[in-house]
Design a protein around this motif. Sequence first.
Motif, short mmCIF file in Angstrom:
data_model
loop_
_atom_site.label_atom_id
_atom_site.label_comp_id
_atom_site.label_asym_id
_atom_site.label_seq_id
_atom_site.Cartn_x
_atom_site.Cartn_y
_atom_site.Cartn_z
N PRO A 1 13.64 12.79 -2.50
CA PRO A 1 14.91 13.65 -3.18
C PRO A 1 15.22 12.44 -3.96
O PRO A 1 15.36 11.71 -4.13
CB PRO A 1 15.41 13.57 -1.70
N VAL A 2 16.35 12.59 -5.57
CA VAL A 2 16.52 11.99 -6.47
C VAL A 2 17.50 10.46 -5.56
O VAL A 2 17.74 9.23 -6.06
CB VAL A 2 17.65 12.58 -6.86
N PRO A 3 18.10 11.29 -4.94
CA PRO A 3 19.60 9.85 -4.43
C PRO A 3 18.98 8.90 -3.64
O PRO A 3 18.98 7.51 -3.40
CB PRO A 3 20.67 10.54 -3.79
N PHE A 4 17.16 9.05 -3.32
CA PHE A 4 16.26 8.12 -2.34
C PHE A 4 15.47 7.10 -3.33
O PHE A 4 15.05 6.69 -2.54
CB PHE A 4 15.75 8.75 -0.81
N ARG A 5 15.37 7.71 -4.05
CA ARG A 5 14.73 6.87 -5.73
C ARG A 5 14.85 5.86 -5.55
O ARG A 5 15.86 5.28 -6.14
CB ARG A 5 14.06 7.65 -6.76
N GLY A 6 13.80 4.71 -5.39
CA GLY A 6 13.76 3.56 -5.59
C GLY A 6 14.03 2.42 -4.59
O GLY A 6 13.48 2.95 -4.25
N ALA B 1 12.19 0.81 7.21
CA ALA B 1 11.86 0.95 8.66
C ALA B 1 11.35 1.13 9.42
O ALA B 1 11.08 0.74 10.42
CB ALA B 1 13.30 1.51 8.44
N ILE B 2 10.30 2.50 8.62
CA ILE B 2 9.80 3.27 9.58
C ILE B 2 8.13 1.74 9.84
O ILE B 2 7.69 2.66 10.56
CB ILE B 2 9.50 4.35 9.14
N LEU B 3 8.12 1.15 8.82
CA LEU B 3 6.49 0.29 9.07
C LEU B 3 7.47 -0.55 10.49
O LEU B 3 6.53 -0.31 11.73
CB LEU B 3 6.55 -1.08 7.90
N SER B 4 8.51 -0.91 10.61
CA SER B 4 9.07 -1.79 11.69
C SER B 4 9.04 -1.00 13.06
O SER B 4 8.98 -1.44 14.25
CB SER B 4 10.38 -2.24 11.21
N VAL B 5 9.61 -0.06 13.23
CA VAL B 5 10.11 1.07 13.86
C VAL B 5 8.13 1.19 14.30
O VAL B 5 7.50 1.03 16.16
CB VAL B 5 10.41 2.52 13.50
N GLY C 1 0.63 -1.06 -0.02
CA GLY C 1 -0.47 -0.43 -0.09
C GLY C 1 0.51 1.29 -0.14
O GLY C 1 0.76 2.34 -1.52
N VAL C 2 1.74 1.58 0.87
CA VAL C 2 2.60 2.61 1.16
C VAL C 2 3.52 2.06 -0.55
O VAL C 2 3.71 3.70 -0.68
CB VAL C 2 3.22 2.00 2.16
N ARG C 3 3.95 1.62 -0.73
CA ARG C 3 4.60 1.85 -2.05
C ARG C 3 4.47 2.06 -3.33
O ARG C 3 4.59 2.51 -4.49
CB ARG C 3 5.56 0.14 -2.67
N GLY C 4 3.11 1.17 -3.66
CA GLY C 4 1.83 2.24 -4.76
C GLY C 4 1.89 3.44 -4.29
O GLY C 4 2.07 3.95 -5.29
N ILE D 1 14.48 4.17 -1.11
CA ILE D 1 13.60 5.12 0.57
C ILE D 1 11.96 3.75 0.52
O ILE D 1 11.55 3.96 1.41
CB ILE D 1 12.31 5.99 -0.85
N THR D 2 12.20 2.72 -0.45
CA THR D 2 12.08 1.31 -0.16
C THR D 2 12.57 0.94 1.25
O THR D 2 12.25 0.39 1.81
CB THR D 2 11.87 0.46 -1.38
N LEU D 3 13.51 1.01 1.14
CA LEU D 3 14.55 0.04 3.15
C LEU D 3 13.54 1.14 4.09
O LEU D 3 13.59 0.95 4.78
CB LEU D 3 15.74 0.23 3.05
#
Lengths: 301, 192
Positions: free
Chosen positions: B164-169, B178-182, B151-154, B172-174
């Motif tokens: 931000p460009v360096p975080f794409r792909g 991590a946030i889900l896990s927290v 759902g979040v990735r969708g 940002i998934t990782l």
Amino acid sequence: MTILEPVLIVVVIGFICAGILTIASKVFFVPVDETFTLLREQLPGANCGGCGYAGCDDYANALAADHSLPCNKCTAGGPDVAAALAEVLGVTAEAAEKEVAVVMCNGTHEAAKSLLEYTGMKTCSAAKQFFGGVNQCPYGCIGLGDCVAACEFDAIHICDGVAVVNRDNCVACGACARTCPNKLIRISPAKNIVVVQCHSNAKGAETRKACTNGCIGCGKCEKTCKFDAIHVVDNLAYIDPEKCKNCGMCAKECPTGAILNMRVKKAAPAKAEAPKTEAPKAEAPAAEAPKAESASENAEA
Amino acid sequence: MLIITTIMSMILVNNYVLAQFLGICPFLGVSKKLDSAIGMGIAVVFVMVVATAATWPIQQILNSFNIGYLQTVVFILVIAALVQLIEMMLKKYIPSLHKALGIYLPLITTNCTVLGVCITNIDEGYGYVLSLFNAFGAGLGFLLAMILMAGVRGKLEGNEAGVPVPFRGLPITLITAAILSVSFMGFSGMFQ
């Protein structure tokens, strides 16, 4: 005896699993489209994606589902595979035109001025992050071999700082062209053996400053060409592969040597010999084909 | 009551993916689209329950021969065979799911969540029925993690511009994972 017992038990469990799977494979057998299997056997299995599908399996599937699709898409297999596929499908193969990758840069170490001493990660895409590459010319070959790594067929190598295609090995799958961060590699018909080896859209003076082999957009080639095949657009000569007769006049005229005629070896600056020496073999048959259509070609030879 | 507590605890507190960090491969690999994530989750629930049903008695056999140390080897063997079997069944009866799962179905073979749940059941000394429910809960937890992630990735997919460009792909998934896990840490201690 202590070791025998556990081994036996594991073996028995393994056999039980195998037995269940064997029975299941009969019970749950799904008939596979026979044409698919036959087609798949003919394909080389390189999964290079040159056909435009996700892999050999995907292409075979598409062909099996729709027989009207062209069966000459496999660039790695060439006409042989196309004929074999056509036989399976019961259609006649239209021979695909042989294509090869062409590198549009000749910025060798001595020709292209280097911009910085690059010691970072040895990939073009990483080097591209710093001021557009290791050479002053931001359009040219960075020469760290992303294309070499992408090539599955050992057909492209870095010679003297520039990527050079071995036209015998090249199957025109386009993997190198997709990888190159400067979009320097083009897939073009193999019969065209006169190529512009520059990709710089900068003004002539700027190109000249950065690289002695660059196209400065002077337009001499345009005036020389009898077939209206070469034009300077955005400070860069472009040869129309449809119209070019491989006469090589433009290569002779070019003041910087940016145009390479692969038939007349002396026209090419004596660089990157290693793979090029193999090239003429491939060109010989290609050169015979259009001989009727250009008298100037014979005159030149 | 014990069964409900076990299932809820496996889903929320001891979630295999988000609290114990097992099975990250399919979690990141198949969570791009909601429907294939649900398919994968259901397949894992199914495989987990079936694998537990098969491995629990096998452990008793191993114990009776005093070779409990062969647990890992034998379990992997059995699970691999089971997954093959399930793949054949899916190919025959639900080809669309078989195609959607693709390479990830054979990958369940070596999915550590499945082996993990089988071994946990033995280590915790659960009975047969409780083991089955524990496995079911673990599978549901995996399914929940997959659905949340998909759902979040969708939502992320269409809004790459905000990243931000360096975080794409993958990065940002990782971070999403991590946030889900927290967020799942908030459940810790809910069920004893």
